[in-house]
Scaffold this motif. Structure first.
Motif, PDB file in Angstrom:
ATOM      1  N   GLU A  31      43.694  44.889  16.463  1.00 25.47           N
ATOM      2  CA  GLU A  31      42.345  45.366  16.756  1.00 25.47           C
ATOM      3  C   GLU A  31      42.235  46.881  16.652  1.00 25.47           C
ATOM      4  O   GLU A  31      41.234  47.404  16.150  1.00 25.47           O
ATOM      5  CB  GLU A  31      41.929  44.924  18.160  1.00 25.47           C
ATOM      6  CG  GLU A  31      41.689  43.433  18.295  1.00 25.47           C
ATOM      7  CD  GLU A  31      41.248  43.058  19.697  1.00 25.47           C
ATOM      8  OE1 GLU A  31      41.047  43.978  20.525  1.00 25.47           O
ATOM      9  OE2 GLU A  31      41.090  41.854  19.984  1.00 25.47           O
ATOM     10  N   ASN A  46      36.855  43.121  18.528  1.00 24.87           N
ATOM     11  CA  ASN A  46      37.207  41.957  19.337  1.00 24.87           C
ATOM     12  C   ASN A  46      36.142  40.871  19.241  1.00 24.87           C
ATOM     13  O   ASN A  46      36.438  39.683  19.065  1.00 24.87           O
ATOM     14  CB  ASN A  46      37.412  42.378  20.789  1.00 24.87           C
ATOM     15  CG  ASN A  46      37.789  41.208  21.683  1.00 24.87           C
ATOM     16  OD1 ASN A  46      36.940  40.474  22.151  1.00 24.87           O
ATOM     17  ND2 ASN A  46      39.081  41.059  21.944  1.00 24.87           N
ATOM     18  N   LEU A  49      36.237  39.229  15.754  1.00 29.99           N
ATOM     19  CA  LEU A  49      37.362  38.308  15.611  1.00 29.99           C
ATOM     20  C   LEU A  49      37.150  37.042  16.429  1.00 29.99           C
ATOM     21  O   LEU A  49      37.516  35.943  15.996  1.00 29.99           O
ATOM     22  CB  LEU A  49      38.667  39.001  16.024  1.00 29.99           C
ATOM     23  CG  LEU A  49      39.130  40.162  15.136  1.00 29.99           C
ATOM     24  CD1 LEU A  49      40.400  40.784  15.696  1.00 29.99           C
ATOM     25  CD2 LEU A  49      39.349  39.703  13.697  1.00 29.99           C
ATOM     26  N   GLN A  50      36.568  37.195  17.606  1.00 25.52           N
ATOM     27  CA  GLN A  50      36.297  36.021  18.433  1.00 25.52           C
ATOM     28  C   GLN A  50      35.344  35.072  17.718  1.00 25.52           C
ATOM     29  O   GLN A  50      35.509  33.849  17.749  1.00 25.52           O
ATOM     30  CB  GLN A  50      35.713  36.441  19.780  1.00 25.52           C
ATOM     31  CG  GLN A  50      35.454  35.288  20.748  1.00 25.52           C
ATOM     32  CD  GLN A  50      36.712  34.515  21.087  1.00 25.52           C
ATOM     33  OE1 GLN A  50      37.804  35.093  21.192  1.00 25.52           O
ATOM     34  NE2 GLN A  50      36.595  33.206  21.241  1.00 25.52           N
ATOM     35  N   ALA A  53      37.190  33.262  15.041  1.00 27.12           N
ATOM     36  CA  ALA A  53      38.046  32.239  15.643  1.00 27.12           C
ATOM     37  C   ALA A  53      37.230  31.004  15.995  1.00 27.12           C
ATOM     38  O   ALA A  53      37.666  29.862  15.797  1.00 27.12           O
ATOM     39  CB  ALA A  53      38.746  32.797  16.882  1.00 27.12           C
ATOM     40  N   ILE A  58      40.401  31.885  11.833  1.00 29.20           N
ATOM     41  CA  ILE A  58      41.592  32.584  12.307  1.00 29.20           C
ATOM     42  C   ILE A  58      42.033  31.981  13.639  1.00 29.20           C
ATOM     43  O   ILE A  58      41.280  31.256  14.294  1.00 29.20           O
ATOM     44  CB  ILE A  58      41.342  34.101  12.479  1.00 29.20           C
ATOM     45  CG1 ILE A  58      40.239  34.353  13.528  1.00 29.20           C
ATOM     46  CG2 ILE A  58      40.978  34.739  11.152  1.00 29.20           C
ATOM     47  CD1 ILE A  58      40.009  35.825  13.829  1.00 29.20           C
ATOM     48  N   GLU A  59      43.265  32.303  13.998  1.00 22.34           N
ATOM     49  CA  GLU A  59      43.819  31.838  15.271  1.00 22.34           C
ATOM     50  C   GLU A  59      44.333  33.041  16.039  1.00 22.34           C
ATOM     51  O   GLU A  59      45.119  33.834  15.501  1.00 22.34           O
ATOM     52  CB  GLU A  59      44.945  30.837  15.019  1.00 22.34           C
ATOM     53  CG  GLU A  59      45.519  30.233  16.282  1.00 22.34           C
ATOM     54  CD  GLU A  59      46.562  29.175  15.986  1.00 22.34           C
ATOM     55  OE1 GLU A  59      46.785  28.308  16.846  1.00 22.34           O
ATOM     56  OE2 GLU A  59      47.148  29.206  14.880  1.00 22.34           O
ATOM     57  N   ARG A  60      43.894  33.189  17.279  1.00 22.06           N
ATOM     58  CA  ARG A  60      44.274  34.349  18.081  1.00 22.06           C
ATOM     59  C   ARG A  60      45.164  33.908  19.239  1.00 22.06           C
ATOM     60  O   ARG A  60      44.844  32.958  19.953  1.00 22.06           O
ATOM     61  CB  ARG A  60      43.031  35.051  18.630  1.00 22.06           C
ATOM     62  CG  ARG A  60      41.990  35.353  17.566  1.00 22.06           C
ATOM     63  CD  ARG A  60      40.834  36.133  18.148  1.00 22.06           C
ATOM     64  NE  ARG A  60      41.212  37.508  18.420  1.00 22.06           N
ATOM     65  CZ  ARG A  60      40.523  38.347  19.186  1.00 22.06           C
ATOM     66  NH1 ARG A  60      39.434  37.919  19.787  1.00 22.06           N
ATOM     67  NH2 ARG A  60      40.915  39.583  19.364  1.00 22.06           N
ATOM     68  N   THR A  66      46.823  37.964  15.587  1.00 26.35           N
ATOM     69  CA  THR A  66      45.813  37.127  14.947  1.00 26.35           C
ATOM     70  C   THR A  66      46.277  36.736  13.556  1.00 26.35           C
ATOM     71  O   THR A  66      46.646  37.589  12.752  1.00 26.35           O
ATOM     72  CB  THR A  66      44.474  37.879  14.845  1.00 26.35           C
ATOM     73  OG1 THR A  66      44.036  38.241  16.165  1.00 26.35           O
ATOM     74  CG2 THR A  66      43.414  37.036  14.174  1.00 26.35           C
TER      75      THR A  66
END
Length: 230
Positions: A31, A46, A49-50, A53, A58-60, A66
């Motif tokens: 990040e 953030n 990316l959330q 997801a 994507i997978e965090r 990530t």
């Protein structure tokens, strides 16, 4: 120059994933690095990316970073409809008909849905969305006044709570359930149908970051069809 929104950053990252810049399974930059690259706050990255997801791209994982999903999950995207536009798209004239407007202590079920403190007052609205003078949909809504206090001064007989909230208290996330429910006495009267008829029902709660804004049930007259993109 104003900082770019998380929506802009999200789409920029989505394009880089689609182009193959990061291969499936690859570890993405952190990040802090992405915030520096896009010249924005880390919180903006953030949120971007959330959202990705939640879209299954994507997978965090905490401490693991990530990664691009090996097999991205394609999910249907549901956007909260602006009912006025729905009605006008059919060629009909739209009007909100306000049946109930009251500020009262929220019942326990609403308090839990909106994550409010017990005893907090909330705005309770019941609205029939009209198309050329005939009922199109019936809405039973509760609004957290901490999240949307300005709605108390809104002319909800002219602009629906649906439209006012989308403009003045936009959501960042939410949950939604679709079901077929039999029309009870209230729904039947509002929609001018017989009790027991099956209604396409949307049960939705939305929030902005950690502050819950509204929870509602929307009942459409028989024959309504929902369209979504995948």
């Amino acid at each position: 120059m104003s900082e770019r929104s998380h929506h802009t950053i999200r789409e920029a990252i989505r394009d880089r994933i689609s182009s193959g810049e990061w291969a499936p399974g690859a570890l993405m930059p952190g990040e802090v690095d992405l915030a520096g690259e896009y010249q924005c706050a880390r919180t903006t990255v953030n949120r971007a990316l959330q959202s990705l997801a939640e879209d299954g791209l994507i997978e965090r994982k905490r401490r693991a970073g990530t990664r691009i999903k090996e097999l991205p999950v394609k999910r249907a995207r549901f956007e909260i409809p602006l009912i006025r536009q729905e009605v006008e798209a059919t060629g009909a004239q739209y009007r909100p008909h306000l049946l109930l407007r009251e500020v009262i202590d929220a019942p326990n079920a609403v308090t839990a849905r909106l994550q409010m403190k017990t005893g907090n007052r909330a705005l309770h609205l019941q609205t029939v969305h009209m198309a050329d003078g005939a009922p199109y949909a019936y809405e039973d809504r509760w609004v957290n006044l901490e999240a949307a206090s300005g709605i108390l001064d809104a002319p909800l007989d002219k602009i629906s709570a649906n439209e006012w909230l989308l403009k003045h208290a936009p959501y960042s996330s939410g949950d939604v359930t679709f079901s077929a429910t039999p029309a009870g006495p209230g729904e039947a009267a509002a929609l001018d149908i017989a009790e027991g008829e099956a209604l396409f029902t949307i049960d939705r709660t939305t929030w902005q970051d950690n502050l819950h804004v509204t929870t509602m049930k929307l009942y459409y007259r028989p024959g309504y069809k929902l369209k979504a993109q995948v």
